[in-house]
Write a protein that holds these residues in place. Structure first.
Motif, mmCIF file in Angstrom:
data_model
loop_
_atom_site.group_PDB
_atom_site.id
_atom_site.type_symbol
_atom_site.label_atom_id
_atom_site.label_comp_id
_atom_site.label_asym_id
_atom_site.label_seq_id
_atom_site.Cartn_x
_atom_site.Cartn_y
_atom_site.Cartn_z
ATOM 1 N N TYR A 131 0.958 -1.026 0.036
ATOM 2 C CA TYR A 131 0.043 0.026 0.114
ATOM 3 C C TYR A 131 1.039 1.194 0.124
ATOM 4 O O TYR A 131 1.711 1.299 0.931
ATOM 5 C CB TYR A 131 -1.173 -0.040 1.167
ATOM 6 C CG TYR A 131 -2.055 -0.955 1.394
ATOM 7 C CD1 TYR A 131 -3.058 -0.759 0.715
ATOM 8 C CD2 TYR A 131 -1.640 -2.428 1.645
ATOM 9 C CE1 TYR A 131 -4.282 -1.674 0.921
ATOM 10 C CE2 TYR A 131 -2.682 -3.327 1.628
ATOM 11 C CZ TYR A 131 -3.993 -3.043 1.235
ATOM 12 O OH TYR A 131 -4.888 -3.831 1.353
ATOM 13 N N VAL A 132 0.582 2.060 -0.743
ATOM 14 C CA VAL A 132 1.455 3.378 -1.042
ATOM 15 C C VAL A 132 0.610 4.613 -0.656
ATOM 16 O O VAL A 132 -0.345 4.619 -1.352
ATOM 17 C CB VAL A 132 1.984 3.609 -2.495
ATOM 18 C CG1 VAL A 132 2.462 4.833 -2.551
ATOM 19 C CG2 VAL A 132 2.827 2.355 -2.756
ATOM 20 N N SER A 133 0.889 5.377 0.262
ATOM 21 C CA SER A 133 0.281 6.439 1.005
ATOM 22 C C SER A 133 0.956 7.602 0.283
ATOM 23 O O SER A 133 2.154 7.936 0.638
ATOM 24 C CB SER A 133 0.200 6.439 2.546
ATOM 25 O OG SER A 133 -0.334 7.685 2.881
ATOM 26 N N ASP A 134 0.209 8.377 -0.212
ATOM 27 C CA ASP A 134 0.785 9.582 -1.327
ATOM 28 C C ASP A 134 -0.272 10.668 -0.526
ATOM 29 O O ASP A 134 -1.306 10.904 -0.849
ATOM 30 C CB ASP A 134 0.563 9.568 -2.790
ATOM 31 C CG ASP A 134 0.795 10.740 -3.308
ATOM 32 O OD1 ASP A 134 1.735 11.596 -2.570
ATOM 33 O OD2 ASP A 134 0.331 11.028 -4.256
ATOM 34 N N ASP A 135 0.712 11.192 0.613
ATOM 35 C CA ASP A 135 -0.125 12.484 1.235
ATOM 36 C C ASP A 135 -0.137 13.687 0.223
ATOM 37 O O ASP A 135 -0.800 14.766 0.877
ATOM 38 C CB ASP A 135 0.627 12.855 2.496
ATOM 39 C CG ASP A 135 -0.420 12.564 3.643
ATOM 40 O OD1 ASP A 135 -1.389 11.714 3.554
ATOM 41 O OD2 ASP A 135 -0.040 12.822 4.816
ATOM 42 N N GLY A 136 0.844 13.624 -0.624
ATOM 43 C CA GLY A 136 0.899 14.915 -1.490
ATOM 44 C C GLY A 136 -0.177 15.041 -2.742
ATOM 45 O O GLY A 136 -0.384 15.829 -3.560
ATOM 46 N N CYS A 137 -0.969 13.676 -2.738
ATOM 47 C CA CYS A 137 -1.981 13.416 -3.806
ATOM 48 C C CYS A 137 -1.409 14.236 -5.390
ATOM 49 O O CYS A 137 -1.858 14.704 -6.092
ATOM 50 C CB CYS A 137 -3.328 14.496 -3.477
ATOM 51 S SG CYS A 137 -4.697 14.012 -4.560
ATOM 52 N N SER A 138 -0.256 13.381 -5.325
ATOM 53 C CA SER A 138 0.405 13.622 -6.669
ATOM 54 C C SER A 138 0.025 12.728 -7.833
ATOM 55 O O SER A 138 0.400 11.577 -7.873
ATOM 56 C CB SER A 138 1.882 13.758 -6.598
ATOM 57 O OG SER A 138 2.659 13.679 -7.673
ATOM 58 N N PRO A 139 -0.582 13.287 -9.054
ATOM 59 C CA PRO A 139 -0.748 12.502 -10.002
ATOM 60 C C PRO A 139 0.668 11.755 -10.681
ATOM 61 O O PRO A 139 0.644 10.705 -11.406
ATOM 62 C CB PRO A 139 -1.433 13.359 -11.008
ATOM 63 C CG PRO A 139 -0.935 14.732 -10.906
ATOM 64 C CD PRO A 139 -0.785 14.930 -9.130
ATOM 65 N N ILE A 140 1.814 12.329 -10.483
ATOM 66 C CA ILE A 140 2.980 12.010 -11.084
ATOM 67 C C ILE A 140 3.523 10.622 -10.280
ATOM 68 O O ILE A 140 3.690 9.830 -10.710
ATOM 69 C CB ILE A 140 4.139 13.050 -10.898
ATOM 70 C CG1 ILE A 140 3.854 14.362 -11.629
ATOM 71 C CG2 ILE A 140 5.185 12.398 -11.379
ATOM 72 C CD1 ILE A 140 3.539 14.294 -13.149
ATOM 73 N N SER A 250 -4.575 8.168 -1.341
ATOM 74 C CA SER A 250 -4.427 9.359 -1.131
ATOM 75 C C SER A 250 -5.697 9.540 -0.368
ATOM 76 O O SER A 250 -6.613 9.878 -0.745
ATOM 77 C CB SER A 250 -4.422 10.277 -2.255
ATOM 78 O OG SER A 250 -4.032 11.595 -2.180
ATOM 79 N N ARG A 251 -5.232 9.847 1.136
ATOM 80 C CA ARG A 251 -6.573 9.898 2.062
ATOM 81 C C ARG A 251 -7.205 11.448 1.802
ATOM 82 O O ARG A 251 -6.795 12.351 1.335
ATOM 83 C CB ARG A 251 -6.144 9.798 3.386
ATOM 84 C CG ARG A 251 -4.781 10.892 3.891
ATOM 85 C CD ARG A 251 -4.464 10.925 5.351
ATOM 86 N NE ARG A 251 -3.267 11.589 5.692
ATOM 87 C CZ ARG A 251 -3.202 12.221 6.625
ATOM 88 N NH1 ARG A 251 -4.110 12.108 7.737
ATOM 89 N NH2 ARG A 251 -1.817 12.770 6.934
ATOM 90 N N GLU A 252 -8.332 11.384 2.056
ATOM 91 C CA GLU A 252 -9.014 12.522 1.882
ATOM 92 C C GLU A 252 -8.773 13.884 2.998
ATOM 93 O O GLU A 252 -8.205 13.590 4.040
ATOM 94 C CB GLU A 252 -10.741 12.543 2.629
ATOM 95 C CG GLU A 252 -11.400 13.846 2.473
ATOM 96 C CD GLU A 252 -13.118 13.334 3.003
ATOM 97 O OE1 GLU A 252 -13.812 14.409 2.826
ATOM 98 O OE2 GLU A 252 -13.131 12.191 3.400
ATOM 99 N N LYS A 253 -8.366 14.937 2.446
ATOM 100 C CA LYS A 253 -8.027 16.176 3.433
ATOM 101 C C LYS A 253 -9.076 17.339 3.163
ATOM 102 O O LYS A 253 -9.408 17.561 2.130
ATOM 103 C CB LYS A 253 -6.679 16.564 2.852
ATOM 104 C CG LYS A 253 -5.486 15.405 3.208
ATOM 105 C CD LYS A 253 -4.140 16.194 2.884
ATOM 106 C CE LYS A 253 -3.191 15.208 3.524
ATOM 107 N NZ LYS A 253 -1.606 15.830 3.444
ATOM 108 N N ARG A 254 -9.115 18.097 4.370
ATOM 109 C CA ARG A 254 -9.962 19.254 4.197
ATOM 110 C C ARG A 254 -9.101 20.221 5.132
ATOM 111 O O ARG A 254 -8.461 19.798 5.949
ATOM 112 C CB ARG A 254 -11.222 18.990 4.881
ATOM 113 C CG ARG A 254 -11.944 17.953 4.201
ATOM 114 C CD ARG A 254 -12.258 18.361 2.876
ATOM 115 N NE ARG A 254 -12.925 17.188 1.940
ATOM 116 C CZ ARG A 254 -13.217 17.074 0.681
ATOM 117 N NH1 ARG A 254 -12.576 17.976 0.121
ATOM 118 N NH2 ARG A 254 -13.936 16.234 0.226
#
Length: 355
Positions: A131-140, A250-254
């Motif tokens: 599982y890869v968690s991308d906290d930057g929500c990067s499409p790259i 990429s988790r939800e962020k508000r």
């Protein structure tokens, strides 16, 4: 007939070190005794009272470290015994968590190499998930992982066929020495290296000029304010049992809510993996922690499932000590007191006894 153990504890003899540590601790106790004797006759000496409190704290820390280091041992694992028992179905599943936060600060190619080294590890592919968690929500990052899977389909079989120990491609190809110089190996080596260079080139081109139309679910997303994105990049199937599961999260962020940084990301990974694979064991690695030993997960799992010593196993997380840090070390990342307590103790005692 009793099965052979999967791991063994071998004691490390350090008689001289034990004597030195014990001597230092006894000297610390004698120093505390001196302070108490002085304070008994001069109870209102604030300077000596403050020194006594500091030295008591230091002596207590030294005692804890002395206990921790009193009985060191080396753990030898036997993963081949586990595989030789023909009980592959009893090998527990493992979920590997890879965390990354910013594609600009943590180069995507580094994350890709970490994931590739995990996908190619020596462990039953149907028992492993990444599982890869991308906290930057990067499409790259997502694009690079999707391209990395294509390379992993030839990289993993190559590593397992030739017994490659280091499973991160950039580290492996950086070493020009080769254990097998056969023509077949050289032919495969050149093909794999060429494919890896192609992968790197694709990632570099995507970073320079990204077309958001390729991934519409990233369109209009803000790294600090977006809906959750969970994508199965690769699903292990019986008819194509080549690679472990690979899931992008990429988790939800508000903006109005605190997300608790890496701890929050790991909580989300635990919930997502609990619903998808729910492995009894979790391995958490940073995006730059490569697999430098192909049997690392097998070796790590041996103490947990050993039927002989299964009630005597415990793992303790020791604080990290970072390399190449700042010289002034404002935030105490080097843990100098814990790591070099003997040196500090000797210096302190030398100053006091000379005084």
């Amino acid at each position: 007939m009793t099965a052979a153990p999967l791991f063994q504890r071998v004691a490390i003899k350090r008689t001289i070190d034990k004597l030195l540590d014990a001597t230092i601790f006894l000297l610390l106790l004698s120093l505390l005794g001196y302070r108490l004797h002085f304070l008994a006759t001069n109870p209102f000496n604030f300077l000596h009272f403050t020194a006594f409190l500091c030295e008591s704290s230091f002596a207590f820390t030294s005692f804890l470290l002395l206990v921790i280091k009193s009985n060191p041992f080396h753990c030898i694992t036997y993963p081949h015994r586990l595989l030789e028992r023909n009980r592959v179905q009893e090998i527990p599943a493992v979920d590997v968590f890879v965390t990354t936060a910013d594609a600009s600060l943590e180069p995507v190619i580094i994350t890709v190499n970490t994931v590739l080294s995990i996908l190619a590890v020596d462990y039953p592919v149907d028992k492993l998930s990444c599982y890869v968690s991308d906290d930057g929500c990067s499409p790259i990052t997502f694009y690079s992982l999707r391209e990395a899977v294509k390379f992993a389909k030839i990289w993993a079989p190559f590593c397992k066929k030739y017994g490659i120990r280091v499973r991160a491609p950039f580290q492996y190809f950086a070493d020009s020495s080769r254990a097998d110089e056969s023509k077949e190996f050289q032919h495969h080596w050149n093909i794999i290296k060429g494919e890896y260079e192609t992968l790197c080139r694709k990632i570099e081109e995507a970073e320079e000029a990204w077309d958001s139309r390729d991934l519409p679910f990233f369109s209009g997303t803000d790294s600090k304010n977006h809906d959750p994105i969970i994508k199965i990049i690769w699903e292990n199937k019986e008819y194509e049992n080549v690679l472990p599961h690979l899931i992008y999260v990429s988790r939800e962020k508000r903006l109005k809510h605190s997300h608790h940084y890496k701890a929050g990301a790991l909580n989300v990974l635990a919930r997502v993996s609990g619903l998808m694979t729910n492995a009894p064991y979790i391995l958490n690695v940073d995006c730059d922690m490569f697999v430098n030993e192909s049997t690392a997960i097998l070796q790590g799992i041996c103490p947990f499932i050993d039927p002989i010593n299964d009630k005597e196993v415990a793992y303790v997380q020791f604080p990290q000590r970072f390399y190449d840090g700042l010289k002034d070390d404002l935030y105490g990342n080097q843990l100098i007191v814990d790591m070099e307590v003997r040196k500090f103790s000797l210096a302190l005692l030398f100053i006091y006894y000379c005084y």
